[in-house]
Write a protein that holds these residues in place. Structure first.
Motif, PDB file in Angstrom:
ATOM      1  N   LEU A 164      23.315  -0.481   0.613  1.00 21.85           N
ATOM      2  CA  LEU A 164      23.796  -1.963   0.547  1.00 21.85           C
ATOM      3  C   LEU A 164      25.351  -1.950   0.606  1.00 21.85           C
ATOM      4  CD1 LEU A 164      21.436  -3.277  -2.050  1.00 21.85           C
ATOM      5  CD2 LEU A 164      21.735  -3.794   0.486  1.00 21.85           C
ATOM      6  N   ARG A 165      26.041  -0.885  -0.301  1.00 17.93           N
ATOM      7  CA  ARG A 165      27.563  -0.712  -0.535  1.00 17.93           C
ATOM      8  C   ARG A 165      28.010  -0.502   0.920  1.00 17.93           C
ATOM      9  NH1 ARG A 165      27.410   1.824  -4.506  1.00 17.93           N
ATOM     10  NH2 ARG A 165      26.906   4.055  -3.614  1.00 17.93           N
ATOM     11  N   MET A 166      27.514   0.248   1.851  1.00 21.92           N
ATOM     12  CA  MET A 166      28.065   0.530   3.149  1.00 21.92           C
ATOM     13  C   MET A 166      27.945  -0.674   4.059  1.00 21.92           C
ATOM     14  SD  MET A 166      29.183   3.544   3.332  1.00 21.92           S
ATOM     15  CE  MET A 166      29.867   3.651   4.903  1.00 21.92           C
ATOM     16  N   PRO A 186       0.711  -1.210  -0.031  1.00 25.75           N
ATOM     17  CA  PRO A 186       0.020   0.136  -0.044  1.00 25.75           C
ATOM     18  C   PRO A 186       0.798   1.476  -0.072  1.00 25.75           C
ATOM     19  CG  PRO A 186      -0.295  -1.357   1.834  1.00 25.75           C
ATOM     20  CD  PRO A 186       0.687  -2.195   1.252  1.00 25.75           C
ATOM     21  N   GLU A 187       0.338   2.131  -0.572  1.00 26.64           N
ATOM     22  CA  GLU A 187       1.186   3.596  -0.637  1.00 26.64           C
ATOM     23  C   GLU A 187       1.461   4.124   0.571  1.00 26.64           C
ATOM     24  OE1 GLU A 187       2.955   6.632  -2.359  1.00 26.64           O
ATOM     25  OE2 GLU A 187       1.830   5.125  -3.551  1.00 26.64           O
ATOM     26  N   GLU A 188       0.804   3.884   1.572  1.00 20.75           N
ATOM     27  CA  GLU A 188       1.252   4.212   3.124  1.00 20.75           C
ATOM     28  C   GLU A 188       2.546   3.507   3.525  1.00 20.75           C
ATOM     29  OE1 GLU A 188      -2.463   1.644   3.939  1.00 20.75           O
ATOM     30  OE2 GLU A 188      -1.838   3.367   2.501  1.00 20.75           O
ATOM     31  N   ASN A 189       2.806   2.575   3.057  1.00 18.56           N
ATOM     32  CA  ASN A 189       3.843   1.558   3.410  1.00 18.56           C
ATOM     33  C   ASN A 189       5.066   2.005   2.614  1.00 18.56           C
ATOM     34  OD1 ASN A 189       1.913   0.646   5.247  1.00 18.56           O
ATOM     35  ND2 ASN A 189       2.549  -1.535   4.795  1.00 18.56           N
ATOM     36  N   HIS A 190       5.004   2.764   1.611  1.00 18.53           N
ATOM     37  CA  HIS A 190       6.210   3.059   0.928  1.00 18.53           C
ATOM     38  C   HIS A 190       7.122   3.928   1.613  1.00 18.53           C
ATOM     39  CE1 HIS A 190       4.458   2.259  -3.524  1.00 18.53           C
ATOM     40  NE2 HIS A 190       4.341   1.401  -2.665  1.00 18.53           N
ATOM     41  N   LEU A 191       8.650   3.644   1.286  1.00 19.25           N
ATOM     42  CA  LEU A 191       9.524   4.602   2.101  1.00 19.25           C
ATOM     43  C   LEU A 191       9.460   5.958   1.331  1.00 19.25           C
ATOM     44  CD1 LEU A 191      12.472   2.088   2.513  1.00 19.25           C
ATOM     45  CD2 LEU A 191      10.624   2.846   4.201  1.00 19.25           C
ATOM     46  N   GLN A 192       9.070   7.086   2.020  1.00 20.19           N
ATOM     47  CA  GLN A 192       8.924   8.309   1.528  1.00 20.19           C
ATOM     48  C   GLN A 192      10.131   8.874   0.937  1.00 20.19           C
ATOM     49  OE1 GLN A 192       5.633   9.335   0.972  1.00 20.19           O
ATOM     50  NE2 GLN A 192       5.317   7.076   1.862  1.00 20.19           N
ATOM     51  N   GLU A 193      11.443   8.719   1.498  1.00 19.16           N
ATOM     52  CA  GLU A 193      12.631   9.223   0.911  1.00 19.16           C
ATOM     53  C   GLU A 193      13.060   8.291  -0.100  1.00 19.16           C
ATOM     54  OE1 GLU A 193      13.541  12.353   2.130  1.00 19.16           O
ATOM     55  OE2 GLU A 193      11.629  12.171   3.190  1.00 19.16           O
ATOM     56  N   GLY A 194      13.187   7.175  -0.236  1.00 19.27           N
ATOM     57  CA  GLY A 194      13.631   6.475  -1.146  1.00 19.27           C
ATOM     58  C   GLY A 194      12.800   6.478  -2.658  1.00 19.27           C
ATOM     59  N   HIS A 195      13.659   6.987  -3.599  1.00 21.70           N
ATOM     60  CA  HIS A 195      13.079   7.413  -4.958  1.00 21.70           C
ATOM     61  C   HIS A 195      13.768   6.549  -6.108  1.00 21.70           C
ATOM     62  CE1 HIS A 195      10.954  10.664  -3.368  1.00 21.70           C
ATOM     63  NE2 HIS A 195      12.072  11.251  -2.731  1.00 21.70           N
ATOM     64  N   SER A 196      14.985   5.860  -5.740  1.00 19.21           N
ATOM     65  CA  SER A 196      15.376   5.262  -6.805  1.00 19.21           C
ATOM     66  C   SER A 196      16.404   3.983  -6.023  1.00 19.21           C
ATOM     67  CB  SER A 196      16.553   6.095  -7.548  1.00 19.21           C
ATOM     68  OG  SER A 196      17.701   6.564  -6.844  1.00 19.21           O
ATOM     69  N   PHE A 197      16.876   2.945  -7.170  1.00 16.98           N
ATOM     70  CA  PHE A 197      17.569   2.159  -6.736  1.00 16.98           C
ATOM     71  C   PHE A 197      19.055   2.169  -6.253  1.00 16.98           C
ATOM     72  CE2 PHE A 197      20.934  -1.417  -7.337  1.00 16.98           C
ATOM     73  CZ  PHE A 197      20.316  -2.284  -6.294  1.00 16.98           C
ATOM     74  N   ARG A 198      19.451   3.670  -6.974  1.00 18.89           N
ATOM     75  CA  ARG A 198      20.825   4.111  -6.483  1.00 18.89           C
ATOM     76  C   ARG A 198      20.667   4.702  -5.050  1.00 18.89           C
ATOM     77  NH1 ARG A 198      22.674   8.215 -10.698  1.00 18.89           N
ATOM     78  NH2 ARG A 198      23.548   6.347 -11.301  1.00 18.89           N
ATOM     79  N   ALA A 212      19.138   2.889  -2.585  1.00 15.41           N
ATOM     80  CA  ALA A 212      19.165   1.969  -1.956  1.00 15.41           C
ATOM     81  C   ALA A 212      20.532   1.102  -2.112  1.00 15.41           C
ATOM     82  CB  ALA A 212      18.150   0.666  -2.668  1.00 15.41           C
ATOM     83  N   ALA A 213      21.232   1.249  -3.101  1.00 15.40           N
ATOM     84  CA  ALA A 213      22.206   0.782  -3.522  1.00 15.40           C
ATOM     85  C   ALA A 213      23.607   1.161  -2.578  1.00 15.40           C
ATOM     86  CB  ALA A 213      22.688   0.909  -4.863  1.00 15.40           C
TER      87      ALA A 213
END
Length: 116
Positions: free
Chosen positions: A55-57, A37-49, A51-52
């Protein structure tokens, strides 16, 4: 965020017979046709970059953890070799034990063979 108890198509299987980090609860996550659902989306995350970057850290931290474990093993082995007596003297005074301890330090400086 996916709520694992109530989301259809989401399942987690506990990973058994782990070699290390047994205290950490890891699971094999499977998602089939999961709707978030939309309310469960992370509001600050806009791209895989973005998130990557996280993951890199995480990968760096895993490498440093392994290095710390290696140094801890070496320090314990050295302390044991300095305390353990054989033929009336510490085993750290024997050339073979010194060679083994030196090889432990040498291994610490080797880079992993991977795609980094």
């Amino acid at each position: 965020m996916v709520e694992n108890k109530t989301t259809p198509g989401f399942s987690v299987e506990k990973i058994q017979n782990k070699i290390s980090l047994k205290i950490v609860q890891n699971g094999l996550i499977t998602m089939r046709d999961v709707r978030v659902p939309e309310e469960n989306h992370l509001q600050e995350g806009h791209s895989f970059r973005e998130a990557a970057r996280v993951l890199r850290m995480t990968r760096y931290l895993v490498g440093w953890e392994a290095t710390g474990n290696q140094m801890g093993a070496y320090e314990h082995a050295l302390a044991y070799a300095q305390q353990r007596l054989q033929f009336g003297k510490p085993i750290a005074s024997f050339q073979l034990v010194q060679d083994l301890l030196a090889r432990m330090l040498k291994q610490r400086h080797r880079l992993p063979v991977s795609g980094w």
